[in-house]
Design a protein around this motif. Structure first.
Motif, PDB file in Angstrom:
ATOM      1  N   SER A  30       8.231   0.296  -8.201  1.00  0.00           N
ATOM      2  CA  SER A  30       8.001   1.448  -7.322  1.00  0.00           C
ATOM      3  C   SER A  30       6.659   2.119  -7.583  1.00  0.00           C
ATOM      4  O   SER A  30       6.006   2.616  -6.664  1.00  0.00           O
ATOM      5  N   THR A  31       6.227   2.141  -8.842  1.00  0.00           N
ATOM      6  CA  THR A  31       5.005   2.865  -9.209  1.00  0.00           C
ATOM      7  C   THR A  31       3.797   1.957  -9.382  1.00  0.00           C
ATOM      8  O   THR A  31       2.667   2.449  -9.548  1.00  0.00           O
ATOM      9  N   GLY A  32       4.022   0.637  -9.367  1.00  0.00           N
ATOM     10  CA  GLY A  32       2.911  -0.292  -9.558  1.00  0.00           C
ATOM     11  C   GLY A  32       2.401  -0.336 -10.982  1.00  0.00           C
ATOM     12  O   GLY A  32       1.254  -0.728 -11.233  1.00  0.00           O
ATOM     13  N   THR A  33       3.263   0.017 -11.933  1.00  0.00           N
ATOM     14  CA  THR A  33       2.866   0.013 -13.345  1.00  0.00           C
ATOM     15  C   THR A  33       2.739  -1.418 -13.850  1.00  0.00           C
ATOM     16  O   THR A  33       3.570  -2.278 -13.553  1.00  0.00           O
ATOM     17  N   ASP A  34       1.674  -1.686 -14.621  1.00  0.00           N
ATOM     18  CA  ASP A  34       1.422  -3.050 -15.106  1.00  0.00           C
ATOM     19  C   ASP A  34       2.253  -3.423 -16.323  1.00  0.00           C
ATOM     20  O   ASP A  34       2.663  -4.582 -16.476  1.00  0.00           O
ATOM     21  N   SER A  35       2.493  -2.466 -17.223  1.00  0.00           N
ATOM     22  CA  SER A  35       3.240  -2.750 -18.447  1.00  0.00           C
ATOM     23  C   SER A  35       4.013  -1.504 -18.877  1.00  0.00           C
ATOM     24  O   SER A  35       3.735  -0.394 -18.409  1.00  0.00           O
ATOM     25  N   VAL A  36       4.964  -1.728 -19.777  1.00  0.00           N
ATOM     26  CA  VAL A  36       5.810  -0.621 -20.198  1.00  0.00           C
ATOM     27  C   VAL A  36       6.236  -0.845 -21.640  1.00  0.00           C
ATOM     28  O   VAL A  36       6.313  -1.981 -22.115  1.00  0.00           O
TER      29      VAL A  36
END
Length: 216
Positions: free
Chosen positions: A147-153
């Motif tokens: 949903s947020t387009g985050t690359d890594s977590v």
């Protein structure tokens, strides 16, 4: 002739050779006012509610005064034994044994799914938690990253090491957790079928319920 007999009519107690039975019985004829009967090693006495009365017991009057209570005790003992045997026979019926085994199978699977010790070795190189909560957490991270387009977590592995994972790595872990869950259920069906196919209690007892070797 029994060695030890104690009778306490008011308390519905007869003790024969150390074994007490508590049950409803009527005093034998002539013993309506007996408080207690004691017989030990060949002699004894009957104590009456009227403490001024007492009857000494010997081998000669054992059959008249003591033996009837022994017979009452024996009849009750036989009834209790038959009742216990019937309960045991019912408990050990193969259909009841199978039912209990199937219930344990369901409990065992639920325990594995909820266990904080459940883990799988992921192809990403990490060992990850594999319980229901872990699967939900992975699903949530994937949804949030998409949903947020985050690359890594940040991701906590099974051994409590904090690592950085990409969305693709998380999706790989997600598929592996799904596969692991499917394999758990496959094992459950395998064990259930084996239990249902049993025809004797011994066959059911021989089935070992385990999920410890299930992998993704």
């Amino acid at each position: 002739m029994n060695k030890d007999v104690t009778v306490i009519p008011v308390d519905n107690i007869i003790i024969v050779d150390g074994e007490l039975l508590h049950f409803d019985f009527s005093p034998i004829k002539g013993h309506e006012s007996v408080h207690a009967l004691q017989w030990h090693s060949g002699s004894g006495a009957i104590e009456y509610e009227d403490v001024t009365q007492r009857l000494e017991l010997t081998a000669r009057n054992y059959e008249k005064h003591v033996q009837p209570y022994v017979k009452l005790w024996q009849a009750e003992k036989a009834r209790l034994n038959a009742e216990e045997e019937a309960k045991e026979a019912e408990y050990n019926k193969v259909e009841n044994v199978k039912s209990r085994k199937l219930a344990r199978l369901n409990s065992a699977l639920n325990a594995v799914k909820a266990s904080s010790g459940a883990s799988i070795k992921s192809s990403t190189g990490y060992t990850v938690n594999a319980n229901t909560t872990a699967k939900q957490n992975v699903d949530g991270l994937i949804t949030a990253m998409t949903s947020t387009g985050t690359d890594s977590v940040n991701f906590m592995t099974f051994d409590n090491t904090l690592v950085q994972l990409t969305l693709d790595q998380l999706k790989t872990i997600q598929l592996e957790l799904i596969s692991y869950g499917n394999n758990l259920y496959a094992r459950k069906w395998e064990l259930r079928n084996a239990i249902e196919a049993c025809t004797t209690k011994e066959e059911v007892d021989a089935i070992n319920i385990t999920f410890s070797d299930v992998t993704a």
